[in-house]
Each structure stands twice: as C-alpha cells, then as structure tokens.
Scaffold this motif. Structure first.
Motif, short mmCIF file in Angstrom:
data_model
loop_
_atom_site.label_atom_id
_atom_site.label_comp_id
_atom_site.label_asym_id
_atom_site.label_seq_id
_atom_site.Cartn_x
_atom_site.Cartn_y
_atom_site.Cartn_z
N GLY A 145 0.80 -1.22 0.00
CA GLY A 145 0.00 0.00 0.00
C GLY A 145 0.83 1.27 0.00
O GLY A 145 0.28 2.36 -0.13
N SER A 146 2.15 1.15 0.12
CA SER A 146 3.00 2.34 0.13
C SER A 146 3.21 2.84 -1.30
O SER A 146 2.89 2.16 -2.27
N LEU A 147 3.78 4.02 -1.41
CA LEU A 147 4.05 4.60 -2.72
C LEU A 147 5.05 3.76 -3.50
O LEU A 147 4.89 3.53 -4.70
N LEU A 148 6.08 3.25 -2.81
CA LEU A 148 7.06 2.39 -3.48
C LEU A 148 6.43 1.11 -4.01
O LEU A 148 6.75 0.65 -5.10
N ASP A 149 5.52 0.53 -3.25
CA ASP A 149 4.83 -0.68 -3.70
C ASP A 149 3.96 -0.37 -4.92
O ASP A 149 3.92 -1.16 -5.87
N GLN A 150 3.29 0.77 -4.92
CA GLN A 150 2.45 1.15 -6.05
C GLN A 150 3.30 1.37 -7.30
O GLN A 150 2.95 0.92 -8.39
N ILE A 151 4.44 2.04 -7.14
CA ILE A 151 5.33 2.28 -8.28
C ILE A 151 5.87 0.96 -8.82
O ILE A 151 5.92 0.75 -10.03
N GLN A 152 6.24 0.05 -7.93
CA GLN A 152 6.77 -1.25 -8.37
C GLN A 152 5.71 -2.04 -9.13
O GLN A 152 6.02 -2.68 -10.13
#
Length: 174
Positions: A145-152
């Motif tokens: 749910g973090s921004l890094l997870d969304q970008i990945q």
C-alpha cells in the motif's frame, strides 16, 4: 653548535614549506570535468533513423571511435566536484549498416538533470546522491500500500512499446 642551529632552522623552514603545499580544510578545490558533456536535452533530441552527421551535429564528436566496433560511438563524461567523489557517465550510440542510429545505451536518467544530482542541488526533479544511496543499499521489500509498492506494481505491469522508425529523408529534392 652554530651548524646545528643552522641545520635545525633550515629543516624547520623546509618542513613549513612542505606543509604549506598540503591541503588544509577549507581550501577551495576546483571542479574537474573531462570528456564530452552530454545533457539530457541532447539525449532527448536523438531519434532512431538519424544519420551519423545529424547525430554529430547534436552530440558533437565522440570521445571514442573504436576501429573494432565501427558501428558504435562512445561518449564519456567525468566530473569530480571540489575534490569529492568522482562521477563518471557513459553513453554509447549504435548505428546500422546504412549509418543510421538504431539505439543507445548508457548511464543517464530521463528527465533528471545529471549536474543537479551530482552537485546535490535540490531541483524539483532531482535527488541528491547522498540521499539516494541508503535507498539503494536496502533490499527490504516495500510495505504493501505504500508509494514504493504502487510504483513497483506499475513498473511490473508496464508493456514494452516498439519505437517507430521514421522514413528516411530524400537526398534529392524534386
């Protein structure tokens, strides 16, 4: 006794001159740049199908033209800002049998100014190298749910798109 004092004072004087040549904290050191300066604007102007002459107009003469790899031009750039760590970047351009640009490879980040990133200046799009290194060293997965997870997830779902090759220009106008 007189010779000993003269020898001692001359050694002290030579030692002070030698010490003056050393670098003291706070002494200004110049930025050392070597090679071809390649900017993001230059990279953005390159298109597949360009001739060697058009590429040379945009990028300038290549630093390396290897006789064993005649279809490749290499542009190297090195900067050492103020005696700190040296950064080096490389861009290689590949040509086909008709001397038209078919691809490029190298060390550059699209949309981010290399000079701002190296110098640590905070533009709106750049990240200082000192802030970037701790993120690269950690291999921990991003929190769900973090921004890094969304970008990945967006990167993993991206589909490659072929680059259109423009029609060659006619050499003789009609």
């Amino acid at each position: 006794m007189q010779n000993t004092k003269l020898l001692l004072s001359s050694l002290t004087l030579v030692g002070l001159f030698a010490l003056a040549g050393c670098s003291f904290p706070g002494v200004y050191k110049i930025d050392i740049q070597q090679g071809n300066v390649v900017t993001q604007d230059m990279i953005d102007q390159l298109k597949p199908g360009m001739t060697r002459r058009q590429v040379r107009f945009i990028m300038g003469n290549p630093l390396i033209t290897d006789t064993f790899h005649a279809k490749r031009w290499d542009y190297l750039y090195s900067i050492q800002p103020g005696g700190r760590q040296r950064f080096q970047e490389r861009v290689s351009l590949m040509f086909d049998g008709n001397d038209q640009l078919i691809g490029l490879a190298g060390d550059f980040m699209p949309g981010v100014s290399r000079d701002q990133a190296i110098m640590g200046e905070d533009g709106n799009t750049s990240v200082a190298p000192q802030q970037q290194q701790p993120q690269q060293q950690t291999d921990a997965p991003a929190k769900p749910g973090s921004l890094l997870d969304q970008i990945q997830r967006e990167v993993d779902a991206a589909e490659p798109v072929p680059v259109p090759i423009p029609e060659p220009l006619e050499s003789s106008p009609q």
